[in-house]
Structures are given as C-alpha cells and as structure tokens.
Design an enzyme around this catalytic site. Structure first.
Site, PDB file in Angstrom:
ATOM      1  N   ALA A 119      -0.662   7.727   3.335  1.00  0.00           N
ATOM      2  CA  ALA A 119       0.469   7.140   2.617  1.00  0.00           C
ATOM      3  C   ALA A 119       1.444   6.506   3.598  1.00  0.00           C
ATOM      4  CB  ALA A 119       1.161   8.208   1.777  1.00  0.00           C
ATOM      5  N   MET A 120       2.185   5.505   3.118  1.00  0.00           N
ATOM      6  CA  MET A 120       3.067   4.739   4.011  1.00  0.00           C
ATOM      7  C   MET A 120       4.195   5.593   4.593  1.00  0.00           C
ATOM      8  SD  MET A 120       5.278   2.370   1.401  1.00  0.00           S
ATOM      9  CE  MET A 120       4.416   2.395  -0.138  1.00  0.00           C
ATOM     10  N   ARG A 121       4.482   6.718   3.981  1.00  0.00           N
ATOM     11  CA  ARG A 121       5.534   7.574   4.533  1.00  0.00           C
ATOM     12  C   ARG A 121       5.062   8.325   5.777  1.00  0.00           C
ATOM     13  NH1 ARG A 121       3.778   9.834  -0.221  1.00  0.00           N
ATOM     14  NH2 ARG A 121       2.842  11.924  -0.133  1.00  0.00           N
ATOM     15  N   TYR A 122       3.739   8.336   5.998  1.00  0.00           N
ATOM     16  CA  TYR A 122       3.202   9.045   7.152  1.00  0.00           C
ATOM     17  C   TYR A 122       2.882   8.120   8.324  1.00  0.00           C
ATOM     18  CZ  TYR A 122       2.526  12.769   3.718  1.00  0.00           C
ATOM     19  OH  TYR A 122       2.718  13.716   2.748  1.00  0.00           O
ATOM     20  N   THR A 123       2.549   6.889   8.045  1.00  0.00           N
ATOM     21  CA  THR A 123       2.109   5.985   9.114  1.00  0.00           C
ATOM     22  C   THR A 123       3.277   5.194   9.684  1.00  0.00           C
ATOM     23  OG1 THR A 123       1.594   4.243   7.519  1.00  0.00           O
ATOM     24  CG2 THR A 123      -0.187   5.760   8.103  1.00  0.00           C
TER      25      THR A 123
END
EC number: 5.6.2.2
Length: 922
Positions: A119-123
């Site tokens: 998810a974009m919150r992790y990358t």
C-alpha cells in the site's frame, strides 16, 4: 411558454451523437491516454514527475511517502482515483516494466510473479536520476504551460526532455477507438541514431537501423527474427516474436540428466503463471518429456529449471514449450503517438525527427531565456562598472542629494564617462549587453553613458566594500564573462549548425551518464532456424504399436544375436498393443504417415519421442491431428521429394496405385488425401519407386505376385510344380474385372490379351488404384516389396519359422493374377516378408513385444515351396507380427551372442504345413 419554445433548437440526434462522441474521444486521446511523441509521457506520467519536482523529491534527497506524492498529484493536477495514480508510480519504479526507471522506489513494488505492490502508506519514492534529464530547463521557459483542471495551478504541456523517452521506455495503452504499443529500446542505440540523424538528416530508415538494431526489453529475452522489426520501423506497425533465453545442458548434480534452464523471460510475462501453465500442460500430457519443474529465481535473477526425462530430447521439449506457453510471445508494435496534438502512426525516423525538432525548440527557447537573463545582469554590471569609473563624482552627487529618490534622479539625469566599459563594448559590440526593453535614450550616447533607473538603484544599493580594488576587478570580470556568454548565445541563435552541436553535446552527455552496452539480442527467425541443426544425425529404429504409440531408439541399442535367440524387449508391450510398423531411418528424415482413411501426415523423425527399450513411447495422436477412429497404418521415411520418384501403395484387398512423390512435397499440418480406399480396405504397404521397378505383393496365404510397374514387356517362361498351381492355372493372366478403384478417372485399365504385362501408370492423389493381386477365400495382402539388387526374399511365419529365397525363384508375371506359392504355411497361418542381402541383419518383433536381431547369413536360402527354419523362439500364445531388414551399415563389428534370451541348439527345421508349430525339442 412561447418564449421558452423559441429558445429550443431542434437538432439531428445522429449528428449530435457523432459530434459529442468525437469530442469525447479526442478529449480522452489528447488529454488522458496517448503519449506525446516529444517526451514520450502520458499526462499522468507528466503530472507525477512534475509533482515530485515541485516537492523537491529529487534523486539526491530523502525518500518521501508515496501517499504524499499521490495526494499532491490528485489534489493539484490529476483529478482521478488515488489507486490509478499510485499504480502509475509503481510501474515507473519497476525494473521489469521500465527499461530505464523514472522513479526510485523503496519498499515492495511488486514482482515479475504478479505480486501486488504494498500500500502507498508503506512505500517511499523519489525521482530517479534520469528523470532530471526529462525535466531539465523546465524553469527556463522552454515549454508551454497550461492551467490545471481547476485553473489554480499551471503545469507544463510537455517536458523539455533531453532523453528520447518514447523509444527508450516505450509506451502502451488503449484509448477511444485506438491502441498503441511501442517497445522500449536501448538508450545508447537510440542516442546513436539521433546523432547519426543530426549528422545527416537524409538518412533512410534502413540506414538508421544500422544504429538501432531493435527493441531492448527490460526483462531481456531474445527477439526472434528481424522481419517484424523492419516492418515496424518502416511503417509504424509490425510484430516480433520474443523468446525466453533458455539453455539445454547436463545437470551438474547428476552429470546424466538433461535440464532446461530459463534465464530471461519475454517482456510482460508473469513468471508464476508461466510455471503454472507448464505444470498444467505436463499434467494434461500436451507437453511430454518433463520430469520436474522448479523455480530457483531470486531477487537478482530469473532461473527456472525444467528437468527432462531420460531419453527425451531437451531441444524438442523446449520447442514445444515455446509453442504452447509464454516462453515465446508475440509483441505487436503499433507506434501511435500525439504529434501536434493529433494521433498519428509514426515510423522510426518520424519519431526521431519529432524528438530532434522538439530539442531544437527547447534549446532555442532556453537560449533566448538565458540571453535575456544574461543581458539583464550585464546591464546592471555595466552600470556598476560605469559608476566605479566615476566613483568620486558619484559619491559627491550622492552626498549632496536630499533623498534616495533625488540621488537616483540625478544619476539618471546626466551622462557619465565610460571608463573600462568602452574597451569591453568595443570588442563585444555597443549593443551586446543592451536589453530589448531598453529605451534609445539610455546606454551609450554621444560618447557618454546614460544610466537607467535600474542601474541607478543598483549603484545606490552598492555596499562600501565593493569600492575596493578587488571587488572592482570582480565586477569587471563578471561583466566580461557575461559579454562572452552573450556572444555565444547569439551565435547559437544565428547558426543552425551551432544549435545542432549543442543538442549533439547534450545527447553525448546523456549517453555517457545513462547509456549501457547491453545490446538487444536478436536471433534469426524461426523460419530461418532449422531445428535439424540442433539434432545430431543418427540412424534409429522407429516403431509404431497397434494402439498408436510411436517412438524411436538408437540403432546401437540392439546388438546382433544368433538366430533362435529370444531377443531383447523392444518396447513395454501389452498383449493388445503389439508393434505394427517398424523401420530404420535417420533422425533428419521425414516420416510420411499414412492413415486408415487414406490421408498422409508429415513428421520429422526427431519430433518423435526418443524412448528406451522398455518404454511405450508416445501416442501418435498427440503428434498428428487424427480424427476420431483414424489410425496410422503405414509410415515411410523420405529424404527428398524427387520429380522422378513415385509413392507406390498397396492395400489389404490387393489394390495398388502409384503417385508422384512430388505430390507430397508440401506438408500441411492437417494432412492431405493420399488414396481413396474402399470400405473395409486399408493400406498395408507403401514404398518409393522410380516408375519402372518390379513390384511384389505377398498374401497371408503364402502367395506372391511379381510384376513390372512400367510399360508392357514380353512374358518370361517358367517351370511350375503342382504346388504352384493350387487348383488354378496361375500362369494365365486374369484379364477380366480389373476392379479399377479410381474415383477421378485416373488409373483405369483396359482388358489386355494374354502374354503381356499390365503396368501401373501414375495416378492422382485422390485416385483409388487398380488390382494388383487376385485374392481367394478372404485372403489379405500382408507385404509390398520393391525388389532392389540381387538379394533374397526373407519370409517368416507367425510361428517363428522362416527362410530366405532367391529373387530368381519368383517369376515376373502380370498384376491381377493369383500369384505363386512363396512359403508353406498352416491353414490359418500368417506370414511377414522383406527383401534382404547376405550382409544384412533382420529384426523380428512379436505381439508380446520381444525383438530379436540376427544376421541374414545365418538364415538358410532354400526354395519357395518349403517351410523354413526356426528364426525366433516364441512363447505360448506369442506370434511374429513384424519383420524389418537392417542394412549392412548398421551391423555391429563384434559377433555378439544372444542377450536376455537363449539360443536354440535343437532341430531348427520347420514342421510340415498343417502340423503343430511346436519346437521339436518340446
């Protein structure tokens, strides 16, 4: 109501639909989907990179959360879903999707196995270094700017890229009514092509292809064939075959097993799904010969290991995988891009020309911008230099001024001595540093320098330490350097050649910084590659079983044995699956496969499975497109299709036919008609003749007829015993009821008088043939022999007895007769026949799967009207079903004794016809 009615204009709904649809389509094509030929970016790519640039998310700065970038993009520039924007960022960061990644990602961004990104919150992301080359000089008015979707921001209409990104990274997608698919290329090759086009703008596409050899996919692999590349580069459309890079080698662990190692996959192939597909094909037996399948890939490299069964050809298995899986894919090239906001199919030169034209515009606009900035700065420095040359009177003027405004007005109101500026401008030109906006009354006039308000303000802002001699020198030095820069910029604008030199130097810098030397690997096309080049020529034994299993084995697998031995098992045979056809051929030969329905199919010997003696082989139905109920009854090896050669057919009902061999020279995967068969009839023999050969047909009743296939000739006299006649005068030509089986008028025979031979003239492929032998009491023809040389005829009964008989014992007669006796057999006995030489060997096969190989010289040569000697010891309920001659070249040097069997040392004479066929020792 009347006023409202007057405001309603009736329109044609068809015209409105057409107009609205076209407006919508062009809006999608131009504003959302198609890449621009100049920078190779779709709008979403352009907006992502611009947002990262505005955030200062540079390659040499810390990473930022992907969600931050996505938020800026959808909030300011791209009013679409966050998942669509994040998917775009993910793809720009995948090394297996982009040839040169534009985004540097940190975290899980998916894999070639089809795994989704985190998810974009992790990358986290930042721009890749090469992305700066796409955005270089963006702040120098090099491109047009357009409002964003709500008019609150301005975004670039195109990037001022130094990289020919459309070809370097490619692009693909679907718009309204059109699609495009542009492959990625090697940056070094594309830059080299641009440089060549700069040197000679008249280069042809073929000449450009000496610099740009073909696409270069990020996953590597091999482009199979150049024809599709040439077509795509010339027309903008084409297709290329992309084949996995694989090697067939011997396993280091076992030093015996053959394995296939796949190192590189075709572009956009999902590795996990590929492995699943291979496993599925193996399970369904659509691809055979694979014993194990492993994925040994890691994060750095792809490695798929495919273990091959012993006896199978790794090259053949690999080619089957190429055919049935995505180890080989087709990449359709459709080079459509926006050129001047219009979708256009472009060839290779069109794209390079458009990029270079864009670079000329960018460099020109950048030069104009830099010239304006240089002149503005030089204008200020020019005023400071004049002030330093008149420092004392200027200080005095300022001291006696009441206010700064008063001092500025006094500075502008009078002329000043030029000082060092005069010498500098004399060399560079009086107007070299003169801004375009400067009014005529300012600057040099009548030998004096008149300051502008901007210059006067700069003088008033001058700090006292600038009055030192060192600072004075720095101002003059900077002024001189700006004059030199202005001269260079003016030269660039005035000289197209110098402009192209600047573009050339920048392309060289890009190639030096980002280029790599990995060229696209392009092999000859599959049509140019002959698989035979990969197959070692060798002589092999080909067998076809009753249930349709086919295989081949090296001829060296069978050692010569003494006659009477029990032989060596040739195949894992059940009682109902005995070998029906056996022949010796070379791996490079073509096998013509004739079916029960009169069709012929083509196979190369090396396409058959190589199997051990104990293996059944592979169902031939898996190799040929046989219909339900259709079975292969005859196979014939062919090396070449000569015009003066014929295929001679014989059927069980005694029909014969010959057709030119060249009629079978064009293989079709679906097969073609070879002969029309009557109901209940089938092929029992096929051979190659030269049009004038002797033909011998043998029946299962021990009868044989010998005739010449050519024109009529006088009859030979012969002596006959009472056994030869068997109730009829067989020397009389049967002239009646020729039973012409032709269905197209070819091959019909007229009644001929006694004392002449009837030949067989060539017929078409669909002809039925003519009578070759007259059969009695339900007899069937079991063998067709075309005598060659002076060899003997070797006859074997189903009980394992046999003999050799000289060819001279068989009289030449006419076709259509009952023939003469060849061997004495039991009332219900059957025979197998072949022609042999004394130096040959023979193979005998039983319905139990036993095969014996023995020398012809060990078989007695005796007359026609005898029973023969023991050739093979058969077991209970076991009968001989096949006999095959092996030529002298296959003979072993050493006299090898029987293996896996015994040699009979008792009486070897056949029992009298009608008596039991048991061994006398029993």
């Amino acid at each position: 109501m009347s006023d409202l009615a007057r405001e309603i204009t009736p329109i044609n709904i068809e015209e409105e639909l057409k107009s609205s649809y076209l407006d919508y389509a062009m809006s999608v094509i131009v504003g959302r989907a198609l890449p621009d030929v100049r920078d190779g970016l779709k709008p979403v790519h352009r907006r992502v990179l611009f947002a990262m640039n505005e955030l200062g998310n540079d390659w040499n700065k810390p990473y930022k959360k992907s969600a931050r970038v996505v938020g800026d993009v959808i909030g300011k520039y791209h009013p679409h879903g966050d998942s669509a924007v994040y998917d775009t960022i993910v793809r720009l960061a995948q090394d297996f999707s982009m040839r040169y990644m534009l985004v540097d990602g940190q975290g899980n961004f998916g894999s070639v196995d089809g795994d989704s990104a985190a998810a974009m919150r992790y990358t986290e992301v930042r721009m890749a270094r090469i992305s700066h080359e796409l955005l270089a000089d963006l702040d120098k008015e090099t491109v047009d700017w357009v409002p964003n979707y709500d008019g609150t921001e301005m975004i670039p209409a195109v990037m001022p890229t130094k990289v020919p990104n459309l070809l370097v990274n490619g692009s693909s997608g679907i718009a309204v009514g059109m699609a495009w698919n542009i492959p990625p290329h090697n940056l070094t090759e594309i830059v080299n092509g641009c440089l060549a086009l700069i040197e000679n703008g008249n280069l042809t596409i073929d000449e450009l292809m000496t610099y740009i050899t073909g696409p270069d996919f990020p996953t590597g692999a091999i482009i199979n064939g150049r024809a599709g590349i040439v077509q795509a580069y010339r027309t903008g459309r084409g297709s290329v075959y992309v084949r996995a890079k694989a090697e067939v080698e011997v396993d280091d662990k076992t030093s015996r097993e053959t394995i296939i190692i796949v190192h590189e996959l075709p572009y956009q192939v999902n590795k996990a799904r590929l492995i699943e597909k291979i496993a599925e094909l193996v399970k369904e037996k659509k691809v055979e010969g694979i014993s194990a399948l492993r994925d040994e890939s890691d994060k750095d490299a792809c490695r798929i290991v495919i273990e091959i069964k012993r006896g199978e050809s790794g090259e053949i298995v690999l080619n089957n995988l190429y055919k049935h899986t995505q180890l080989q894919t087709t990449f359709g090239i459709n080079m459509v891009a926006l050129d001047n906001n219009q979708p256009k199919v472009m060839n290779l030169k069109d794209i390079l020309d458009a990029f270079l034209l864009h670079r000329r515009e960018v460099v020109t606009r950048r030069t104009v911008f830099e010239l304006r900035k240089a002149r503005d700065r030089a204008h200020i420095l020019e005023g400071l230099a004049v002030a330093l040359a008149n420092i004392d009177p200027i200080i005095e003027l300022i001291r006696h001024s009441d206010t700064p405004a008063d001092a500025k007005a006094k500075l502008v109101a009078r002329g000043w001595e030029l000082g060092n500026v005069a010498a500098m401008l004399e060399k560079a030109g009086d107007d070299a540093a003169r801004p375009e906006w400067l009014e005529p009354e300012f600057g040099i006039r009548e030998g004096q320098y008149f300051l502008t308000e901007q210059q006067a303000q700069a003088i008033l802002d001058l700090r006292l330490h600038k009055l030192t001699g060192l600072e004075h020198g720095k101002i003059l030095e900077e002024y001189q350097s700006l004059l030199d820069l202005i001269a260079e910029l003016l030269f660039i604008l005035a000289s197209p050649e110098r402009l192209m030199e600047v573009i050339r130097d920048e392309l060289l810098a890009v190639r030096e910084q980002y280029g790599d030397e990995r060229p696209p690997e392009i092999s000859a096309s599959s049509a140019e590659i002959n698989i035979e080049d990969l197959i070692t020529p060798e002589d092999v034994v080909v067998t076809l079983s009753h249930q349709g299993y086919v295989k081949y084995q090296p001829i060296t697998d069978y050692e010569a044995q003494r006659r009477g031995g029990r032989g060596k098992s040739a195949t894992r045979i059940k009682e109902e699956n005995f070998v029906e056809r056996l022949l010796v051929a070379n791996t490079h030969d073509t096998i013509l496969c004739f079916s029960t329905r009169g069709k012929v199919y083509w196979l190369k010997v090396y396409q058959l499975p190589e199997a051990s003696r104990g293996a059944r082989g592979r169902p031939i139905i898996n190799l040929l497109p046989l219909e339900e109920g259709e079975r292969i009854t005859a196979i014939l090896p062919v090396k070449e299709y000569a015009d003066d050669k014929y295929v001679f057919f014989a059927t069980a009902d005694g029909t014969v036919k010959k057709t030119s061999l060249s009629a079978f020279s064009r293989p079709l995967s679906s097969g073609i008609r070879a002969i029309n068969l009557k109901e209940g009839d089938e092929l029992i023999g096929v051979d190659i003749t030269d049009g004038s050969n002797e033909i011998m047909l043998f029946s299962d009743a021990g009868k044989v007829v010998r005739f010449n296939e050519g024109s009529a000739a006088p009859m030979q006299p012969m002596l006959m015993s009472s056994d030869d006649v068997d109730g009829d005068d067989e020397s009389v030509i049967d002239a009646g009821n020729d039973d012409d089986g032709s269905d197209n008028g070819e091959g019909s025979e007229s009644t001929e008088s006694k004392g002449t031979f009837k030949g067989v003239r060539p017929m078409g492929r669909t002809a039925g043939g003519v009578r070759g032998i007259r059969l009695l009491n339900g007899d069937k023809v079991v063998s067709l022999i075309v005598p060659r040389g002076e060899g003997a005829i070797l006859t074997a009964t189903e009980n394992g007895y046999g003999k050799g008989t000289a060819l001279t014992e068989y009289p030449t007669k006419s076709r259509g007769t009952q023939g003469v006796r060849s061997i004495k057999v039991d009332e219900d006995g059957k025979v197998s026949i072949d022609q042999v030489d004394d130096t040959d060997q023979i193979m005998l096969i039983t319905n139990g799967g036993t095969l014996v190989r023995t020398r012809v010289s060990e078989v007695s040569i005796i007359g026609r009207n005898t029973g023969g000697v023991r050739l093979i010891r058969t077991g209970e309920d076991e009968t001989v079903v096949g006999l095959q001659r092996i030529a002298e070249s296959y003979e072993e040097e050493n006299d090898v004794m029987a293996i896996d069997g015994e040699v009979s040392e008792g009486t070897d004479t056949a029992p009298d016809a009608g008596s039991a066929a048991a061994d006398p020792e029993e």
